[in-house]
Design an enzyme around this catalytic site. Structure first.
Site, PDB file in Angstrom:
ATOM      1  N   HIS A 253       0.997  -0.907  -0.089  1.00  0.00           N
ATOM      2  CA  HIS A 253      -0.103  -0.104   0.167  1.00  0.00           C
ATOM      3  C   HIS A 253       0.890   1.497   0.110  1.00  0.00           C
ATOM      4  O   HIS A 253       0.625   2.067   1.103  1.00  0.00           O
ATOM      5  CB  HIS A 253      -0.647  -0.337   1.023  1.00  0.00           C
ATOM      6  N   GLU A 413      -1.620  -0.584  -5.952  1.00  0.00           N
ATOM      7  CA  GLU A 413      -1.771  -1.805  -5.115  1.00  0.00           C
ATOM      8  C   GLU A 413      -1.881  -3.118  -6.127  1.00  0.00           C
ATOM      9  O   GLU A 413      -3.238  -3.203  -6.423  1.00  0.00           O
ATOM     10  CB  GLU A 413      -3.115  -1.757  -3.560  1.00  0.00           C
TER      11      GLU A 413
END
Length: 452
Positions: A253, A413
């Site tokens: 992330h 992501e």
């Protein structure tokens, strides 16, 4: 007559004695026991000599991983910084969330720029979790992104896990205390790579135990995939289901800003291309999949990055695309591989991005089936940029951004299809449900930097 005794004769007598001992005319049971003892003793000593170096680290790493089951029990200081580097690339990481906190690469002028959003002080990540919970730079899991109602079925059994978003309507990034808040254990570290390990013993009510190794490495080696030997960060998230069938969908992330905050946002200077993404997953107003798949021609073509465009070019048409009362991107873009790329899990380039301000370019390749793109729509400008980033800008005579503003960054992501476990019609269960008898879950991605 006196007989002289030479060393040679003594050696022959000793040899004769050993011969009679080891090869007697008759072998007794007692002597067989002696032979067995000698054989096993020699074998054991040789085994220890040959394998101690490999067995000992594995044993110690396993014990250390067991120690990291809860946020407060890790044998590693969660806020100790670890630096890995190669030519023209330096990464800094901490065990808290197996988190990338800084990445230095050269701009078009050859000056180092930190293109990762976060904090200079590692302990600020804990404060962030308690206040903003941005997930800056962390590994997220056991299941990244959102799970509708915090429930799912595996092998006919229904499970309910902790719900931590939208007043209990869904689970985000693993639950109340996801992997981003866990103190991972450093199980290997060299000048150019580091591995963090976490043992998840049914955390957040997920079924069974899972152990994950998160390896980060940097290099500039020339390969067929990187013929110019450009600076490259490689991440490998390898998870093993140890006891039961369970959902696993890991991801990094990382918040990126290729203009290094020399602009107030990324809308007019950052080019983005998603060459393999002609579809994205449809969601409701709180970004839970509604079972539909959208073409990138929806929303007046706002999500169409197949040929590439500035992030801000069509963003006004993205009203509602990132949820109710939201304009921007927070969407799961499907990666549709051409057969020329090989198998469905082959590593392929899924994203290209560059900043006209710094000239820094980034190409992301992954084995994942989708990539979530978030254009930092929810950033409120309340988080200052790193003092080290502000200092670089000041030294270059650039005013730049003082805070992480709305649209001031972009999250990439690499992962599977969001909530694929609750949408079996998509055919993604084989990539999201793992068993002790099956293959490991592997999230593999490369981040290759250059200049334009």
């Amino acid at each position: 007559m006196v007989h002289s005794f030479t060393p040679y004769q003594g050696f022959l007598q000793l040899l004769g004695y050993l011969s009679s001992l080891l090869c007697p005319p008759r072998i007794s049971i007692r002597l067989l026991y002696v032979y067995c003892f000698i054989f096993f003793a020699v074998t054991t000593l040789l085994g220890i000599r040959m394998h101690l170096k490999s067995y000992l680290p594995v044993t110690l790493f396993g014990l250390l991983a067991l120690a990291s089951d809860t946020p407060s029990s890790s044998a590693t200081d969660p806020f100790e910084t670890y630096t890995i580097s190669a030519e023209n690339i330096t990464a800094t990481l901490i065990p808290y969330g197996a988190r990338l906190t800084s990445l230095l690469v050269p701009d078009r002028e050859g000056n180092e720029q930190d293109v990762v959003v976060g904090y200079d002080d590692p302990k600020d990540y804990l404060k962030d979790t308690q206040i903003d919970h941005t997930f800056f730079g962390a590994v997220v899991g056991r299941y990244a992104n959102r799970i509708k109602n915090g429930t799912f079925e595996v092998s006919g059994s229904k499970y309910e896990i902790s719900k931590n978003e939208n007043d209990g309507l869904d689970t985000l990034h693993g639950g109340d205390v996801g992997y981003d808040q866990r103190n991972w254990t450093v199980t290997a570290h060299s000048s150019s790579s580091i591995t963090f390990t976490l043992l998840d013993s049914g955390l957040e009510n997920f079924p069974g135990d899972v152990i994950t190794h998160a390896t980060f490495s940097v290099d500039t080696e020339a390969t067929p995939e990187n013929p110019k030997g450009l600076p490259q960060l490689t991440t490998k998230l390898i998870s093993l289901a140890l006891t039961e069938a369970t959902p696993i969908m890991m991801s990094n992330h990382i918040y990126w800003n290729l203009n290094a905050f020399k602009e107030t946002n990324i809308l007019k200077d950052t080019f983005l291309q998603l060459p393999l993404s002609k579809r994205l997953i449809g969601t409701d107003g709180i970004l839970i999949p509604d079972g539909t798949l959208l073409g990138v021609d929806s929303y007046k073509g706002a999500p169409d990055f197949t040929t590439g465009k500035l992030v801000g070019k069509d963003i006004e048409s993205a009203a509602g695309l990132c949820g109710t009362n939201c304009t921007g991107y927070d969407n799961c873009f499907v990666v549709d591989r051409d057969t020329a790329y090989g198998s469905g899990s082959s590593i392929v380039p899924v994203l290209r991005m560059n900043s006209s301000t710094t000239g820094i370019s980034l190409e992301v390749a992954t084995n994942q089936q989708a990539v979530q793109i978030y254009s930092c729509n929810g950033q409120k400008g309340n988080i200052p940029i790193k003092p080290s980033q502000a200092k670089r800008n000041k030294e270059e005579g650039i005013e730049g951004a003082k805070n992480v503003n709305k649209y001031g960054c972009i999250v990439i992501e690499p992962e599977g299809w969001i909530d694929g476990i609750n949408n079996p019609q998509w055919g993604q269960l084989s990539d999201q449900i793992y068993t002790p008898a099956g293959a490991p879950a592997v999230n593999w991605a490369t981040y290759q930097f250059g200049t334009v």
